[in-house]
Design a protein around this motif. Structure first.
Motif, short mmCIF file in Angstrom:
data_model
loop_
_atom_site.label_atom_id
_atom_site.label_comp_id
_atom_site.label_asym_id
_atom_site.label_seq_id
_atom_site.Cartn_x
_atom_site.Cartn_y
_atom_site.Cartn_z
N UNK A 24 0.85 -1.18 0.00
CA UNK A 24 0.00 0.00 0.00
C UNK A 24 0.90 1.24 0.00
N UNK A 25 0.55 2.22 -0.81
CA UNK A 25 1.33 3.46 -0.87
C UNK A 25 1.17 4.23 0.43
N UNK A 26 2.26 4.79 0.93
CA UNK A 26 2.25 5.57 2.15
C UNK A 26 1.69 6.97 1.84
N UNK A 27 0.70 7.39 2.58
CA UNK A 27 0.10 8.70 2.39
C UNK A 27 0.37 9.57 3.61
N UNK A 28 0.53 10.86 3.37
CA UNK A 28 0.76 11.82 4.45
C UNK A 28 -0.24 12.96 4.30
N UNK A 29 -0.53 13.63 5.38
CA UNK A 29 -1.38 14.81 5.37
C UNK A 29 -0.52 16.02 5.69
N UNK A 38 1.51 11.73 -1.40
CA UNK A 38 2.48 10.67 -1.19
C UNK A 38 3.65 11.21 -0.38
N UNK A 39 4.24 10.35 0.46
CA UNK A 39 5.42 10.73 1.22
C UNK A 39 6.56 11.13 0.30
N UNK A 40 7.35 12.10 0.72
CA UNK A 40 8.55 12.56 0.00
C UNK A 40 8.23 13.05 -1.40
#
Length: 64
Positions: A24-29, A38-40
Motif C-alpha cells: 500500500x502506498x504511504x500517504x501523508x497529510x 504521497x510521502x517525500x
C-alpha cells in the motif's frame, strides 16, 4: 517442452513468491494545507507547489 524430473517443494515455491505481494502506498497529510499526498513528494494545492509544509513555488503549473 521441458518437464521437471522432481516435484518442487511448497517451501521452494513459496520462497520464490515472497516478492509477489503488493504494498500500500504511504500517504501523508500536509499540516499547512491539509492536503493528502504521497510521502517525500511535492504536491500542488490551489495552484501553488508545497513540500514538507512549505511553499516552494507560487503559481505553479503542473502541466508545464
Amino acid at each position: 517442452m521441458a518437464h521437471p524430473k522432481r516435484r518442487h517443494s511448497s517451501t521452494r515455491r513459496d520462497k520464490r513468491r515472497t516478492h509477489d505481494n503488493l504494498t500500500v502506498k504511504q500517504l501523508a497529510t500536509d499540516a499547512t494545507t491539509g492536503e493528502v499526498h504521497l510521502y517525500h513528494r511535492a504536491h500542488v494545492h490551489e495552484g501553488n507547489l508545497y513540500y514538507r509544509g512549505k511553499l516552494v513555488v507560487e503559481n505553479y503549473k503542473a502541466n508545464a
